[in-house]
Design a protein around this motif. Structure first.
Motif, mmCIF file in Angstrom:
data_model
loop_
_atom_site.group_PDB
_atom_site.id
_atom_site.type_symbol
_atom_site.label_atom_id
_atom_site.label_comp_id
_atom_site.label_asym_id
_atom_site.label_seq_id
_atom_site.Cartn_x
_atom_site.Cartn_y
_atom_site.Cartn_z
ATOM 1 N N THR A 18 0.833 -1.212 0.000
ATOM 2 C CA THR A 18 0.000 0.000 0.000
ATOM 3 C C THR A 18 0.863 1.256 0.000
ATOM 4 N N VAL A 19 2.011 1.194 0.668
ATOM 5 C CA VAL A 19 2.937 2.330 0.682
ATOM 6 C C VAL A 19 3.551 2.516 -0.703
ATOM 7 N N ILE A 20 3.908 1.422 -1.347
ATOM 8 C CA ILE A 20 4.465 1.482 -2.697
ATOM 9 C C ILE A 20 3.463 2.108 -3.659
ATOM 10 N N ASP A 21 2.213 1.674 -3.573
ATOM 11 C CA ASP A 21 1.186 2.208 -4.467
ATOM 12 C C ASP A 21 0.973 3.702 -4.233
ATOM 13 N N ARG A 22 1.121 4.143 -2.978
ATOM 14 C CA ARG A 22 0.892 5.550 -2.650
ATOM 15 C C ARG A 22 2.028 6.439 -3.145
ATOM 16 N N HIS A 23 3.251 5.923 -3.107
ATOM 17 C CA HIS A 23 4.413 6.778 -3.390
ATOM 18 C C HIS A 23 5.041 6.555 -4.762
ATOM 19 N N GLY A 24 4.650 5.512 -5.451
ATOM 20 C CA GLY A 24 5.180 5.317 -6.796
ATOM 21 C C GLY A 24 6.595 4.772 -6.807
ATOM 22 N N PRO A 25 7.284 4.889 -7.943
ATOM 23 C CA PRO A 25 8.581 4.241 -8.128
ATOM 24 C C PRO A 25 9.649 4.699 -7.137
ATOM 25 N N CYS A 26 10.425 3.735 -6.684
ATOM 26 C CA CYS A 26 11.579 4.015 -5.829
ATOM 27 C C CYS A 26 12.671 4.680 -6.667
#
Length: 209
Positions: free
Chosen positions: A23-31
């Protein structure tokens, strides 16, 4: 630099093994780890300057040091070798940091610190090599491996922000011990550095509800 395909594979793996992190990845996008090449000597100098300082204070002092040494946007060993200790101190550096920066410059200049050899070492050997240098402890070495050498599978137990982020994400904010923390992030392998990048986003004010 890290290939975009590698980073997307890392993000997909993390979503699959840790839905809460997903869910954090989806919220913040690409690393953005490894999205641009960073000079290793400059990264180490910046790390030393910023130790125990706020971001604002560290940026101010680094700008003063860059102006004094003529470094511009990137420090090189010659900038510190040609600048005396008291001049560095006048920028707001502590006595210890001024000594460490000059020692680091001398090590890089005389080959004691060889970044090409460092890149070929495994993580623990590289950390041990860096940890032996004045002013560089394990945490600084781990951050260097992540952000200057693009190592993808590190989690720093000594990073307070990472520990707080993991506590929030997986334990309602209550403190997890070392063993529990390591067990949780073990499933992120071989992309624990990428997972760490997203944990820092949690600490920076991400809402988890």
């Amino acid at each position: 630099m890290i290939k975009a395909a590698t980073m997307r594979a890392a993000e997909a793996h993390l979503r699959a093994v840790d839905p809460r992190l997903g869910t954090v990845i989806d919220r913040h996008g690409p690393c953005t780890i490894g999205s641009k090449r960073r000079d290793p000597f400059h990264v180490l100098c910046s790390s030393i300057i910023s130790q125990q300082l706020s971001i604002k204070a560290a940026d101010t002092i680094q700008a003063r040091v860059a102006a004094l040494t003529g470094a511009g946007a990137r420090f090189a060993p010659a900038h510190f070798i040609a600048t005396d200790h008291e001049a560095l101190r006048s920028c707001g550096l502590s006595n210890a940091k001024a000594k460490w920066l000059r020692a680091l410059a001398e090590a890089a200049a005389n080959g004691t610190l060889d970044f090409a050899k460092l890149r070929k070492m495994d993580d623990e050997a590289a950390i041990d090599t860096l940890d032996a240098l004045p002013g560089i402890g394990r945490w600084t070495a781990e951050m260097f491996l992540i952000f200057a050498l693009d190592r993808l599978d590190l989690f720093s137990l000594g990073d307070v922000g990472l520990r707080n982020g993991l506590d929030r994400l997986h334990n309602g904010g209550a403190k997890l011990d070392d063993a529990a923390s390591l067990a949780l992030v073990a499933r992120w392998a071989p992309y624990r550095s990428v997972g760490s990048w997203y944990l820092w986003r949690v600490v920076d004010g991400d809402r988890l509800d």
